[in-house]
Design a protein around this motif. Structure first.
Motif, mmCIF file in Angstrom:
data_model
loop_
_atom_site.group_PDB
_atom_site.id
_atom_site.type_symbol
_atom_site.label_atom_id
_atom_site.label_comp_id
_atom_site.label_asym_id
_atom_site.label_seq_id
_atom_site.Cartn_x
_atom_site.Cartn_y
_atom_site.Cartn_z
ATOM 1 N N ARG A 1 0.827 -1.071 -0.018
ATOM 2 C CA ARG A 1 0.014 -0.046 -0.101
ATOM 3 C C ARG A 1 0.706 1.272 -0.040
ATOM 4 N N LEU A 2 1.971 1.166 0.966
ATOM 5 C CA LEU A 2 2.831 2.524 0.883
ATOM 6 C C LEU A 2 3.464 2.485 -0.416
ATOM 7 N N SER A 3 3.673 1.531 -1.166
ATOM 8 C CA SER A 3 4.541 1.748 -2.651
ATOM 9 C C SER A 3 3.567 2.607 -3.490
ATOM 10 N N ASP A 4 2.300 2.398 -3.334
ATOM 11 C CA ASP A 4 1.062 3.148 -4.025
ATOM 12 C C ASP A 4 1.433 4.691 -3.946
ATOM 13 N N ARG A 5 2.055 5.076 -2.894
ATOM 14 C CA ARG A 5 2.338 6.376 -2.423
ATOM 15 C C ARG A 5 3.642 7.142 -2.575
ATOM 16 N N TYR A 6 4.692 6.235 -1.998
ATOM 17 C CA TYR A 6 5.990 6.532 -2.141
ATOM 18 C C TYR A 6 6.932 5.803 -2.873
ATOM 19 N N PRO A 7 7.977 6.487 -3.499
ATOM 20 C CA PRO A 7 8.890 5.666 -4.283
ATOM 21 C C PRO A 7 9.616 4.431 -3.780
ATOM 22 N N ALA A 8 9.613 3.289 -4.940
ATOM 23 C CA ALA A 8 10.056 1.887 -4.498
ATOM 24 C C ALA A 8 11.698 2.064 -3.898
ATOM 25 N N GLY A 9 11.976 3.051 -4.678
ATOM 26 C CA GLY A 9 13.637 3.085 -4.216
ATOM 27 C C GLY A 9 13.832 3.531 -2.897
ATOM 28 N N LEU A 10 12.829 4.193 -2.245
ATOM 29 C CA LEU A 10 12.978 4.730 -0.813
ATOM 30 C C LEU A 10 12.586 3.595 -0.064
#
Length: 437
Positions: free
Chosen positions: A307-316
């Motif tokens: 769910r977080l990956s839909d909001r924040y960059p995968a690299g982070l």
């Protein structure tokens, strides 16, 4: 989506169950431990060698057809495993089972991408990671429970009702994808099978401390067949080995991140039982309980990370997760001489948190950094990076034992920490990379 999750659970459970049941299988079939390892190797070799060809085939005939065909073969081969009467017949059935699992895994991520929108893809991949983590954690327990009341063929028989249910459900619910305009290159597929089959054979021989000549011959075949495959695919619009995708910095860094993380997992899951039993003096039952928190935490954190990956960059997200994993591996390697169970579990939980934080965001990065018409190639890369990473990790554990003897597990955990650190850096570099349209 239910059918996809069931099939992935089957493939993951089957691997974990077979590993746990290997001693019982060897004893019942009157086979040596060295020979019985081929029950595992045959499955792994067949799966890795055919992943990219099946992914390419999915782009030609449609992902749904490849998935359903793989699931059918997996169910039939599970029946053959159940009925096997000798090590050779079981090994042949395991080859077929590996091929079926490969067809399922090769298009798994592509099918999830076709079901979920770009904005919700992280959730779908998080659910997938949840099922993988839960199945991996439950596998040894299920195997132990079955073996306590029945003999080993029943371990494969339990695949039949679940597989048939997934097949019926998938037949009626999976989206139909349009066939591609390209043709399937059979010669390239053969070269691919030889290339990756030789690689996995060489790694397995190294992991089992086989003869140096067999490892060198396998690596030579890998290099020659791989060179011929790459030469044949020069200029191809959708190469089976995804060189076109690997030229995209975001995709290449995501694939490298995946390889490093799964190599770390392979190093950890092969070396930790030896570490707990030979270095810390725990018995096998205690070892099983001490290993469980890692997989359980991965299963719990994966949907959150998705769910977080839909909001924040995968690299982070993946970078933070792999930094945590590296730190957890270091803490395991530097564990005091007589730690309590709580001290061990805190460390494995921390590793599980890091690995769970990486998985779904990184898969999303791989799938979204490839153009839509190359979803098959991207999906095959996800599974290939995972299996080759795990095989590499297992081979490095064997090398660690050869170098350091009884201190081999500590060296293996240290190498794993280095792989996770490299993966964290590779993931962070994605924050500086512009996506290719």
């Amino acid at each position: 989506m239910v059918a996809i999750l069931l099939s992935i659970a089957l493939a993951t459970l089957d691997t974990a169950i077979a590993n746990t049941a290997l001693p019982a299988i060897a004893a019942d079939l009157n086979s040596s431990p060295a020979a019985s390892v081929w029950v595992i190797n045959a499955y792994q070799l067949a799966a890795v060698a055919t992943l990219l060809p099946f992914a390419a085939l999915g782009g030609v005939v449609g992902h749904r057809k490849v998935y359903l065909g793989g699931l059918m073969l997996f169910v039939v081969s599970s029946l053959l495993c159940t009925l096997a009467w000798s090590l050779p017949t079981l090994t042949i059935a395991r080859v077929l089972q590996g091929i079926g699992a490969s067809a399922i895994m090769s298009v798994n991520a592509a099918l999830i991408s076709s079901i979920f929108s770009h904005e919700r893809l992280g959730r779908g991949l998080g659910m997938n990671a949840l099922v993988v983590g839960t199945s991996f954690a439950a596998g040894p327990t299920i195997a132990s429970l079955v073996l306590s009341v029945a003999n080993w063929p029943w371990l494969f028989a339990i695949n039949l009702p679940i597989g048939l249910f997934a097949l019926v459900f998938g037949w009626n619910s999976l989206p139909v994808t349009k066939p591609g305009t390209l043709t399937f290159d059979r010669l390239t597929a053969v070269l691919n099978v030889i290339t990756f089959g030789a690689l996995i054979f060489g790694l397995s021989q190294a992991a089992q401390l086989g003869s140096l000549s067999s490892v060198l011959i396998a690596m030579a075949v890998f290099l020659v067949a791989g060179a011929l495959m790459l030469r044949r695919e020069v200029g191809h619009p959708a190469p089976m080995f995804p060189l076109d995708l690997l030229k995209r910095p975001m995709f290449a860094l995501s694939a490298l991140t995946a390889f490093c993380s799964f190599a770390t997992q392979g190093l950890a899951f092969v070396s930790l039982p030896f570490f707990f039993e030979t270095v810390l003096g725990r018995d096998p039952v205690q070892t099983g309980f001490l290993m469980t928190p890692w997989s359980v935490v991965v299963a719990l954190i994966a949907p959150v990370a998705g769910r977080l990956s839909d909001r924040y960059p995968a690299g982070l997200l993946a970078g933070i997760g792999l930094a945590m994993l590296s730190g957890g591996m270091v803490s395991l390697a530097l564990m005091p001489a007589d730690p309590s169970a709580l001290e061990i579990c805190i460390r494995t939980i921390f590793c599980g948190l890091g690995f769970g934080f990486f998985q779904a965001p990184n898969q999303k990065a791989i799938m979204t950094s490839a153009p839509r018409h190359r979803a098959s190639g991207a999906s095959g890369t996800v599974a290939t990076a995972r299996l080759i990473g795990q095989a590499t990790g297992a081979a490095l554990v064997a090398l660690s034992f050869g170098i350091s003897g009884e201190h081999g597990p500590v060296l293996a955990l240290s190498i794993g920490a280095c792989f996770a650190a490299v993966g964290s850096v590779a993931s962070g570099l994605r924050l500086l990379t512009k996506p290719v349209v």
